[in-house]
Design an enzyme around this catalytic site. Sequence first.
Site, PDB file in Angstrom:
ATOM      1  CB  THR A  89     -11.547   1.778  -5.601  1.00  0.00           C
ATOM      2  OG1 THR A  89     -12.453   1.665  -6.852  1.00  0.00           O
ATOM      3  CG2 THR A  89     -12.143   3.044  -5.113  1.00  0.00           C
ATOM      4  CB  CYS A  90      -9.890  -3.038  -7.151  1.00  0.00           C
ATOM      5  SG  CYS A  90     -11.428  -3.398  -6.209  1.00  0.00           S
ATOM      6  CD  GLU A 138     -17.408  -2.409  -2.396  1.00  0.00           C
ATOM      7  OE1 GLU A 138     -16.763  -2.594  -1.447  1.00  0.00           O
ATOM      8  OE2 GLU A 138     -17.416  -1.602  -3.314  1.00  0.00           O
ATOM      9  CD  GLN A 191     -14.702  -3.877   1.692  1.00  0.00           C
ATOM     10  OE1 GLN A 191     -15.414  -4.129   0.752  1.00  0.00           O
ATOM     11  NE2 GLN A 191     -14.865  -4.409   2.702  1.00  0.00           N
ATOM     12  N   GLY A 193       0.033 -10.446   0.685  1.00  0.00           N
ATOM     13  CA  GLY A 193      -0.384  -9.101   1.275  1.00  0.00           C
ATOM     14  C   GLY A 193      -1.196  -9.377   2.734  1.00  0.00           C
ATOM     15  N   GLY A 232      -3.077  -6.609   4.325  1.00  0.00           N
ATOM     16  CA  GLY A 232      -3.677  -5.233   4.431  1.00  0.00           C
ATOM     17  C   GLY A 232      -5.388  -5.698   4.777  1.00  0.00           C
TER      18      GLY A 232
HETATM   19  N1  LIG Z   1      -9.532  -1.901  -0.333  1.00  0.00           N
HETATM   20  C1  LIG Z   1     -10.403  -2.296  -1.107  1.00  0.00           C
HETATM   21  O1  LIG Z   1     -11.830  -2.071  -1.099  1.00  0.00           O
HETATM   22  C2  LIG Z   1      -9.957  -3.196  -2.361  1.00  0.00           C
HETATM   23  C3  LIG Z   1     -11.054  -4.174  -3.070  1.00  0.00           C
HETATM   24  C4  LIG Z   1     -10.576  -4.807  -3.937  1.00  0.00           C
HETATM   25  C5  LIG Z   1      -9.457  -4.803  -4.435  1.00  0.00           C
HETATM   26  N2  LIG Z   1      -8.378  -4.084  -3.642  1.00  0.00           N
HETATM   27  C6  LIG Z   1      -7.042  -4.086  -4.033  1.00  0.00           C
HETATM   28  O2  LIG Z   1      -6.369  -4.976  -3.248  1.00  0.00           O
HETATM   29  C7  LIG Z   1      -5.006  -4.432  -2.962  1.00  0.00           C
HETATM   30  C8  LIG Z   1      -4.676  -4.475  -1.582  1.00  0.00           C
HETATM   31  O3  LIG Z   1      -5.683  -3.518  -0.936  1.00  0.00           O
HETATM   32  P1  LIG Z   1      -5.821  -3.252   0.617  1.00  0.00           P
HETATM   33  O4  LIG Z   1      -7.007  -2.313   0.700  1.00  0.00           O
HETATM   34  O5  LIG Z   1      -5.762  -4.566   1.222  1.00  0.00           O
HETATM   35  O6  LIG Z   1      -4.519  -2.412   0.848  1.00  0.00           O
HETATM   36  P2  LIG Z   1      -3.701  -1.968   2.381  1.00  0.00           P
HETATM   37  O7  LIG Z   1      -4.629  -2.394   3.395  1.00  0.00           O
HETATM   38  O8  LIG Z   1      -3.149  -0.784   1.939  1.00  0.00           O
HETATM   39  O9  LIG Z   1      -2.607  -3.222   2.409  1.00  0.00           O
HETATM   40  C9  LIG Z   1      -1.462  -3.210   1.351  1.00  0.00           C
HETATM   41  C10 LIG Z   1      -0.923  -4.676   1.583  1.00  0.00           C
HETATM   42  O10 LIG Z   1       0.208  -4.539   0.431  1.00  0.00           O
HETATM   43  C11 LIG Z   1       1.411  -4.661   0.875  1.00  0.00           C
HETATM   44  N3  LIG Z   1       2.406  -4.092  -0.117  1.00  0.00           N
HETATM   45  C12 LIG Z   1       2.414  -2.682  -0.560  1.00  0.00           C
HETATM   46  N4  LIG Z   1       3.314  -2.475  -1.157  1.00  0.00           N
HETATM   47  C13 LIG Z   1       3.911  -3.508  -1.622  1.00  0.00           C
HETATM   48  C14 LIG Z   1       4.889  -4.099  -2.588  1.00  0.00           C
HETATM   49  N5  LIG Z   1       5.502  -3.027  -3.250  1.00  0.00           N
HETATM   50  N6  LIG Z   1       5.122  -5.297  -2.387  1.00  0.00           N
HETATM   51  C15 LIG Z   1       4.640  -6.468  -1.825  1.00  0.00           C
HETATM   52  N7  LIG Z   1       3.661  -5.710  -0.863  1.00  0.00           N
HETATM   53  C16 LIG Z   1       3.375  -4.616  -1.033  1.00  0.00           C
HETATM   54  C17 LIG Z   1       1.537  -4.034   2.177  1.00  0.00           C
HETATM   55  O11 LIG Z   1       2.641  -4.510   2.912  1.00  0.00           O
HETATM   56  P3  LIG Z   1       3.116  -3.647   4.276  1.00  0.00           P
HETATM   57  O12 LIG Z   1       2.359  -4.393   5.681  1.00  0.00           O
HETATM   58  O13 LIG Z   1       4.513  -4.150   4.450  1.00  0.00           O
HETATM   59  O14 LIG Z   1       2.944  -2.310   4.098  1.00  0.00           O
HETATM   60  C18 LIG Z   1       0.314  -4.398   2.644  1.00  0.00           C
HETATM   61  O15 LIG Z   1       0.214  -5.891   3.180  1.00  0.00           O
HETATM   62  C19 LIG Z   1      -4.699  -3.324  -3.799  1.00  0.00           C
HETATM   63  O16 LIG Z   1      -4.248  -3.600  -5.209  1.00  0.00           O
HETATM   64  C20 LIG Z   1      -6.368  -2.921  -3.858  1.00  0.00           C
HETATM   65  O17 LIG Z   1      -6.353  -2.267  -5.252  1.00  0.00           O
HETATM   66  C21 LIG Z   1      -8.736  -3.225  -2.637  1.00  0.00           C
END
Ligand SMILES: NC(=O)c1ccc[n+]([C@@H]2O[C@H](COP(=O)([O-])OP(=O)(O)OC[C@H]3O[C@@H](n4cnc5c(N)ncnc54)[C@H](OP(=O)(O)O)[C@@H]3O)[C@@H](O)[C@H]2O)c1
Length: 449
Positions: free
Chosen positions: A53-54, A118, A120, A195, A197
């Site tokens: 994870t992050c 948190e 997530q 983004g 997501g």
């Molecule tokens: N989930 C967590 O708890 C968490 C917490 C802190 C930080 N993060 C970090 O935050 C980031 C996003 O996490 P998430 O959970 O929100 O992910 P997610 O729900 O899977 O969403 C990913 C997003 O990134 C876009 N994306 C994927 N590949 C890409 C690329 N090559 N270029 C540009 N955009 C791209 C996707 O676009 P499409 O809609 O086109 O697929 C989508 O909008 C990650 O780096 C993760 O490590 C996550």
Amino acid sequence: MEKKSSIIAIGLTVHSTPVALREKLAVPEAEWPRAIEELTAFPHIEEAAVLSTCNRLELYVVALSWHRGVREVEEWMARSSGVALDELRPHLFLLRDRDATQHLLRVSGGLDSLVMGEGQILAQVKQVHKAGQNCAGFGRHLNGLFKQAITAGKRVRAETSISSGAVSVSSAAAELAQLKLPTHDFGDAKVCIVGAGKMSRLLVKHLASKGCTGPIVLLNRSMPRAEALADEFPEVEFDIRLMPDLMRSVAECDTIFAASSSEEVLVSAVDLEGMPAASRAVGGVRRFFDISVPRNIGADVSTVEGSAVFNVDDLKEVVAANKDARAAAAAEAEGLLEEERLVFEAWRDSLETVPTIKALRAKAEALRAAELDRALARLGDGLTKKQVKAVEELSRGIVNKLLHGPMTALRCDGADPAAVGQTLQTMEALERMFDLNEAGDLAAPEVRA
Ligand SMILES: NC(=O)c1ccc[n+]([C@@H]2O[C@H](COP(=O)([O-])OP(=O)(O)OC[C@H]3O[C@@H](n4cnc5c(N)ncnc54)[C@H](OP(=O)(O)O)[C@@H]3O)[C@@H](O)[C@H]2O)c1
């Protein structure tokens, strides 16, 4: 009897490792099966799981030998990340059995997160368990461990106040952005989110709760998810764009959040050359809040005059207060996690009796079959089919009745931790009495429900 293997947890977390190193070790979900396969191909690793994870990269393995298991996992980490072991080692934590179990339960409960409580992380632990169902190397012990961690994580959230206030990395990022704005008012900021997501959704939610109602430039790789996100927040005005508009959007905005799963840096110092300065309302500084791991915004962006980058590690600034407020709930959660750890360990101990049950059955069956053959040979051809069947049933009946007592004493589902010790003593006594020490040769125990 075969010695119990060790559960080992090795990894690095936000508490001891900067994001610059964490991002090199991150394993995207699509690669978990490959990682599990590679890890379990080592001679001493029986089972493996990846929690990436992050905040952390943690590998959980069940190993036949503690020392060799650790060595094999370290070798894999260095090989797959390209980071030399000497560079990795000072950051690695290493936990075994009871401590490894306790750690995963704390992680799942949100107690080890940067933003304590948190939600997530529980979803991510669930995802590891779900993805593991299709991997042979995510074996029975880790399946049990992750199931217990999910139960523990749910209990912590249901029975303590640790997650009240819907905390997340995104809410902390929104808070940090507000703190950095000279007026602390999003009305002065031109906001862009890269983004669409889960993290971006939470960002919009928290920005909206802080009075940021747009227009927000929402940039995504593809349109559908961005549109769906915008539909969820009718009170916020969005300007939806696609990635080719990234630089134009950065130029137009001054408060930029990056939360995409891109493996590549999306904005570097060189991209900012010639861009207009940020407005005076935001202190003339274009700020990037990058919660992606791997990072989306190059660290060199901070070297450009009038720009500042904050990444997940910088959220520490706003989570310290949050942590104090949650300390009491965390203490409550620790007690609850201890209960869950005991339940898991009792279940794991109970698995130890399975080879003995099999060995005892196999030994009794071998004796029965041999004695039956001998008796039938002595009786000659004079017996009818019906009589042979009756003698055979007699032999089975006696064996089953005799085994009933020992088998009942060996069966233990681990639900009552106090009963497990007694069962293990019975197991050892039966192994001595029936000379079952070759039970290690038997096939692996069946998978439990
Ligand atoms: N989930 C967590 O708890 C968490 C917490 C802190 C930080 N993060 C970090 O935050 C980031 C996003 O996490 P998430 O959970 O929100 O992910 P997610 O729900 O899977 O969403 C990913 C997003 O990134 C876009 N994306 C994927 N590949 C890409 C690329 N090559 N270029 C540009 N955009 C791209 C996707 O676009 P499409 O809609 O086109 O697929 C989508 O909008 C990650 O780096 C993760 O490590 C996550």
